[in-house]
Design an enzyme around this catalytic site. Structure first.
Site, PDB file in Angstrom:
ATOM      1  N   ASP A 122       0.842  -1.205   0.000  1.00  0.00           N
ATOM      2  CA  ASP A 122       0.000   0.000   0.000  1.00  0.00           C
ATOM      3  C   ASP A 122       0.875   1.252   0.000  1.00  0.00           C
ATOM      4  O   ASP A 122       2.029   1.203   0.438  1.00  0.00           O
ATOM      5  CB  ASP A 122      -0.888   0.027   1.250  1.00  0.00           C
TER       6      ASP A 122
HETATM    7  N1  URA Z   1      -1.169  -5.951   3.994  1.00  0.00           N
HETATM    8  C1  URA Z   1      -1.697  -4.715   3.959  1.00  0.00           C
HETATM    9  O1  URA Z   1      -2.753  -4.474   4.537  1.00  0.00           O
HETATM   10  N2  URA Z   1      -1.039  -3.757   3.273  1.00  0.00           N
HETATM   11  C2  URA Z   1       0.159  -3.977   2.668  1.00  0.00           C
HETATM   12  O2  URA Z   1       0.727  -3.047   2.075  1.00  0.00           O
HETATM   13  C3  URA Z   1       0.699  -5.259   2.726  1.00  0.00           C
HETATM   14  C4  URA Z   1       0.024  -6.242   3.390  1.00  0.00           C
END
Ligand code: URA
Length: 252
Positions: A122
């Site tokens: 993310d």
């Molecule tokens: N899980 C998440 O919620 N976000 C990420 O970036 C990676 C794993």
């Protein structure tokens, strides 16, 4: 008949083809760089576009910058917060802007392709991200059958409770699938720091798992993939090549 000898095949390529394969531009641009004297190869007095060189372990310099020949490029990036793992980001800068242009311009089957992230993090997640131009590697790593453990350092909004850790280990149901997802390992390092190991990579999985047990992710950092650890040597935004030893750690 079996023969005990090891045969080493040294592949030789023209220098302009080498530069082209490493992402330094079209063959014409690469030939131009060489003709303008902007390319040097240690131990070779004079180079021309047609100079044949063994590629194994080859280092060359383009406009003063040293570059290793890599048949396929494998690298790790310390992804900083506020970056998107997309070539066409919507809001934040793309992680690809953190890479030198040859890595973004490496050709594949005659077209500019560059390296690609192996999975995504993310925009607000930091930490270890793998990139490569090896499509088979990406496919293998992304396959649901390939259970490479990924370790996340989770900062939680609310103090962690033992019951939350137990639920994450036992399995929680997320909104898009009735089959529970389990943490492969999970430990509370301190009241607001959870170390969580996952072997799948569902969309927003860590955030959704924490929400499912009544907590909330305040910050998320991926510290390890397989046996490959992100160390302090790589500051946020920095990248480095992965060697055979690193790749063995990932799939071990
Ligand atoms: N899980 C998440 O919620 N976000 C990420 O970036 C990676 C794993």
């Amino acid at each position: 008949m079996a023969c005990g000898a090891n045969f080493l095949f040294a592949f030789a390529m023209r220098l302009d083809d080498i530069l082209y394969s490493q992402g330094f531009g079209t063959r014409r641009v690469c030939a131009g760089l060489i003709q303008q004297g902007l390319v040097s190869v240690p131990g070779v007095d004079e180079v021309e576009p047609g100079t044949d060189l063994a590629t194994d372990g080859l280092m060359f310099t383009v406009q003063g910058k040293s570059w290793p020949y890599q048949e396929k490029a494998y690298l790790m990036l310390h992804k900083p917060a506020g970056t998107e793992c997309s070539q066409k980001p919507s809001t934040y800068p793309s992680i690809y802007t953190l890479l030198p242009s040859p890595l973004r311009l490496r050709p594949q089957k005659g077209a500019v392709q560059g390296v690609q992230a192996v999975g995504r993090l993310d925009q607000d997640t930091t930490g270890l991200l793998l990139l490569t131009d090896d499509g088979k590697f990406i496919h293998r790593m992304s396959s649901p059958r390939h259970h490479v453990p990924k370790v996340y350092e989770v900062t939680t909004k609310h103090p962690l409770e033992a019951a939350q850790v137990q639920k994450l280990l036992a399995g929680v149901v997320l909104d898009d699938d009735p089959k529970p997802v389990k943490a492969a390992a999970c430990e509370a390092v301190d009241p607001h720091h959870l170390r969580l190991t996952l072997t799948e990579g569902k969309y927003h999985q860590v955030k959704r798992m924490l929400a499912a047990v009544g907590n909330r992710v305040e910050a998320l950092h991926r510290s390890r993939i397989g046996g490959l650890q992100l160390t302090d040597e790589l500051a946020p935004g920095q990248w480095r090549w992965l060697g055979a030893d690193d790749l063995a750690l990932i799939s071990a």
